[in-house]
Design a protein around this motif. Sequence first.
Motif, PDB file in Angstrom:
ATOM      1  N   ILE A 160      19.052  -8.613  12.353  1.00 32.84           N
ATOM      2  CA  ILE A 160      19.470  -7.273  12.999  1.00 32.84           C
ATOM      3  C   ILE A 160      19.542  -7.548  14.474  1.00 32.84           C
ATOM      4  O   ILE A 160      20.766  -7.161  15.096  1.00 32.84           O
ATOM      5  CB  ILE A 160      18.398  -6.174  12.748  1.00 32.84           C
ATOM      6  N   LEU A 214      23.433  -6.394   5.394  1.00 29.85           N
ATOM      7  CA  LEU A 214      24.013  -6.038   6.480  1.00 29.85           C
ATOM      8  C   LEU A 214      25.677  -5.574   6.225  1.00 29.85           C
ATOM      9  O   LEU A 214      26.074  -4.715   6.766  1.00 29.85           O
ATOM     10  CB  LEU A 214      24.268  -7.043   7.579  1.00 29.85           C
ATOM     11  N   GLN A 228      26.187  -1.949   6.494  1.00 32.82           N
ATOM     12  CA  GLN A 228      26.525  -1.105   7.883  1.00 32.82           C
ATOM     13  C   GLN A 228      27.727  -0.382   7.942  1.00 32.82           C
ATOM     14  O   GLN A 228      28.685  -0.920   7.637  1.00 32.82           O
ATOM     15  CB  GLN A 228      26.735  -2.309   9.245  1.00 32.82           C
TER      16      GLN A 228
END
Length: 242
Positions: free
Chosen positions: A119, A149, A152
Amino acid sequence: DAGNNSLPAGQPVHLVIDHHPPKKELADVFWVDIRENYGASATILYEYLNSQEVSINTKLATSLFYAIKSETQDLGREWSKADREAYLRLLPLSNNQILYDIIHPQVSRNYFTTFYTAIKDARVYGEALVFNLHKVANPDLVSELADFLLRQQGVNYVLGMGWYDTTQILSMRSLNPEAKLGLVIQEMVAGIGTAGGHGMVAGGQVRGVAEDDQSQQDLEELLVERMFQALSLTKNPGESLI
């Protein structure tokens, strides 16, 4: 020779069962069964067992079910009718406790540190996100973080990488069914590594990579540049995820 694997160079291959497209001719292999329209190789294995009326015990059923579940993201990614049928037939044969232990294992602090690293390192270039875990204790963490991820908002492509035992592990994910990531990642590692995959999922390896920061930065810059070219996307300066 089919998809992305870690088989040592020069190792004789006698049997190939896969759902990834082959990277070269497999005429010398005794048995080849590649079904590119399938979402999981475990589905092919299940069909072999089922066609021969082989009894599937609980542990085997659980293993095959989890393989299909994880590979297709619970039949939400690149699945076929055959995958769904195998999934539904194996589910009642599986052990729920074993499945729970596989999906929700106890993990070390290092596991959470790896999430923190991903992150903190991640950079967003428009609809693409790139992260480098650097040295990892388990190469499977690269693909796990790529899946994570991809959630996102606004991101359609993820490139993850990590260094493991002199090899750079690469993982790509996309929400675009037409992404053709298997071809994209092969273009990215042309001349420097090996790779393979499907439309929305791909992986690769670049062997003989140094762990130092400069070597990691140089390789990342090369791969990111090639990724944008292969995807025909315009690269912007990028910004940190957090």
